[in-house]
Design a protein around this motif. Sequence first.
Motif, PDB file in Angstrom:
ATOM      1  N   SER A 111       0.822  -1.211   0.000  1.00  0.00           N
ATOM      2  CA  SER A 111       0.000   0.000   0.000  1.00  0.00           C
ATOM      3  C   SER A 111       0.857   1.262   0.000  1.00  0.00           C
ATOM      4  CB  SER A 111      -0.923  -0.003   1.218  1.00  0.00           C
ATOM      5  OG  SER A 111      -1.698   1.169   1.250  1.00  0.00           O
ATOM      6  N   TYR A 114       2.882   1.502  -3.442  1.00  0.00           N
ATOM      7  CA  TYR A 114       1.925   1.709  -4.534  1.00  0.00           C
ATOM      8  C   TYR A 114       1.353   3.131  -4.469  1.00  0.00           C
ATOM      9  CZ  TYR A 114      -1.883   0.493  -7.794  1.00  0.00           C
ATOM     10  OH  TYR A 114      -2.736   0.435  -8.865  1.00  0.00           O
ATOM     11  N   ASP A 128      -8.632   3.623 -10.860  1.00  0.00           N
ATOM     12  CA  ASP A 128      -8.447   2.215 -10.485  1.00  0.00           C
ATOM     13  C   ASP A 128      -7.385   2.073  -9.398  1.00  0.00           C
ATOM     14  OD1 ASP A 128     -10.351   1.367 -12.269  1.00  0.00           O
ATOM     15  OD2 ASP A 128      -8.908   0.891 -13.856  1.00  0.00           O
ATOM     16  N   HIS A 129      -6.374   2.917  -9.474  1.00  0.00           N
ATOM     17  CA  HIS A 129      -5.292   2.856  -8.499  1.00  0.00           C
ATOM     18  C   HIS A 129      -5.832   3.100  -7.083  1.00  0.00           C
ATOM     19  CE1 HIS A 129      -3.399   3.972 -12.353  1.00  0.00           C
ATOM     20  NE2 HIS A 129      -2.429   3.185 -11.948  1.00  0.00           N
ATOM     21  N   LYS A 131      -8.960   2.749  -6.063  1.00  0.00           N
ATOM     22  CA  LYS A 131      -9.851   1.647  -5.686  1.00  0.00           C
ATOM     23  C   LYS A 131      -9.049   0.424  -5.254  1.00  0.00           C
ATOM     24  CE  LYS A 131     -13.477   3.213  -8.813  1.00  0.00           C
ATOM     25  NZ  LYS A 131     -14.111   3.016 -10.110  1.00  0.00           N
ATOM     26  N   ASN A 132      -7.984   0.131  -5.993  1.00  0.00           N
ATOM     27  CA  ASN A 132      -7.120  -0.998  -5.625  1.00  0.00           C
ATOM     28  C   ASN A 132      -6.536  -0.808  -4.228  1.00  0.00           C
ATOM     29  OD1 ASN A 132      -7.545  -2.255  -8.069  1.00  0.00           O
ATOM     30  ND2 ASN A 132      -5.628  -1.554  -8.976  1.00  0.00           N
ATOM     31  N   ARG A 133      -6.024   0.402  -3.974  1.00  0.00           N
ATOM     32  CA  ARG A 133      -5.438   0.660  -2.666  1.00  0.00           C
ATOM     33  C   ARG A 133      -6.486   0.557  -1.560  1.00  0.00           C
ATOM     34  NH1 ARG A 133      -3.422   6.416  -0.753  1.00  0.00           N
ATOM     35  NH2 ARG A 133      -5.672   6.625  -0.773  1.00  0.00           N
ATOM     36  N   LYS A 154     -10.911 -11.798  -5.247  1.00  0.00           N
ATOM     37  CA  LYS A 154     -10.940 -10.354  -5.488  1.00  0.00           C
ATOM     38  C   LYS A 154      -9.594  -9.731  -5.121  1.00  0.00           C
ATOM     39  CE  LYS A 154     -12.692  -6.389  -6.513  1.00  0.00           C
ATOM     40  NZ  LYS A 154     -12.676  -5.991  -7.897  1.00  0.00           N
ATOM     41  N   GLU A 157      -7.035 -10.651  -7.688  1.00  0.00           N
ATOM     42  CA  GLU A 157      -7.271  -9.837  -8.887  1.00  0.00           C
ATOM     43  C   GLU A 157      -6.710  -8.421  -8.694  1.00  0.00           C
ATOM     44  OE1 GLU A 157     -11.249  -7.923 -10.753  1.00  0.00           O
ATOM     45  OE2 GLU A 157     -11.347 -10.086 -10.411  1.00  0.00           O
ATOM     46  N   VAL A 158      -6.938  -7.843  -7.524  1.00  0.00           N
ATOM     47  CA  VAL A 158      -6.416  -6.505  -7.228  1.00  0.00           C
ATOM     48  C   VAL A 158      -4.891  -6.513  -7.210  1.00  0.00           C
ATOM     49  CG1 VAL A 158      -6.224  -4.771  -5.390  1.00  0.00           C
ATOM     50  CG2 VAL A 158      -8.455  -5.636  -6.047  1.00  0.00           C
ATOM     51  N   ASP A 161      -3.588  -6.706 -10.678  1.00  0.00           N
ATOM     52  CA  ASP A 161      -3.779  -5.412 -11.325  1.00  0.00           C
ATOM     53  C   ASP A 161      -2.699  -4.422 -10.875  1.00  0.00           C
ATOM     54  OD1 ASP A 161      -5.177  -3.721 -13.086  1.00  0.00           O
ATOM     55  OD2 ASP A 161      -6.352  -2.860 -11.426  1.00  0.00           O
ATOM     56  N   MET A 162      -2.435  -4.415  -9.580  1.00  0.00           N
ATOM     57  CA  MET A 162      -1.386  -3.537  -9.049  1.00  0.00           C
ATOM     58  C   MET A 162      -0.021  -3.919  -9.626  1.00  0.00           C
ATOM     59  SD  MET A 162      -2.585  -3.417  -5.071  1.00  0.00           S
ATOM     60  CE  MET A 162      -2.089  -1.839  -4.429  1.00  0.00           C
TER      61      MET A 162
END
Length: 181
Positions: A111, A114, A128-129, A131-133, A154, A157-158, A161-162
């Motif tokens: 976290s 990123y 998206d960044h 939301k991912n965090r 989920k 998947e995150v 994506d990161m």
Amino acid sequence: MLPHVISLLVVIIATVMTFYFIPDLRKDEVVIFTGITGYATIYGVIFAILEVMNAKNTAQVAKEESEKVYKKMDDLYGLRDITQCLASIEMAIESINKNEIISSSVLLTISKIYSSVFHEEMNDDSSDHRKNRALLQSCSHHSSSVKSSRAKNKLREVLLDMSSHLSCVIGTKTSKDNMGV
């Protein structure tokens, strides 16, 4: 060096022409000595001005080069952090795959790095960044929420994506280095 030679020649020619066209400057030794030292002083001032201009140009080139080195070093530290984040993401995914609890320090490292890499995107509520965090942080605060297979999928998947986002940053930074930018 060439400007110094040219300025010396100009001063010598000016001195000779002054003594040639103004005969009163040749009447005794004191006047001749004063005239010559005056022109020598003029040459000294011109020499000093040329050296100051040269030093200024050299300092400007040194400043530009040091800024390039700083940028390269900053990029290297950024790449190191991104690599550390990618390693932490791999550890988290491996923990998910083994049905183990993900260490909160691993999630916090992901976290933190990123967020620093994508700090501008974190200001956009719809990115998206961000939301991912947010999802990652909710998992780090509530490790029990990662027990269901749906939550694990989920989170996986995150994390993937990161990882993809961070890999793109590495690709961009390394391609700039290869192009000499």
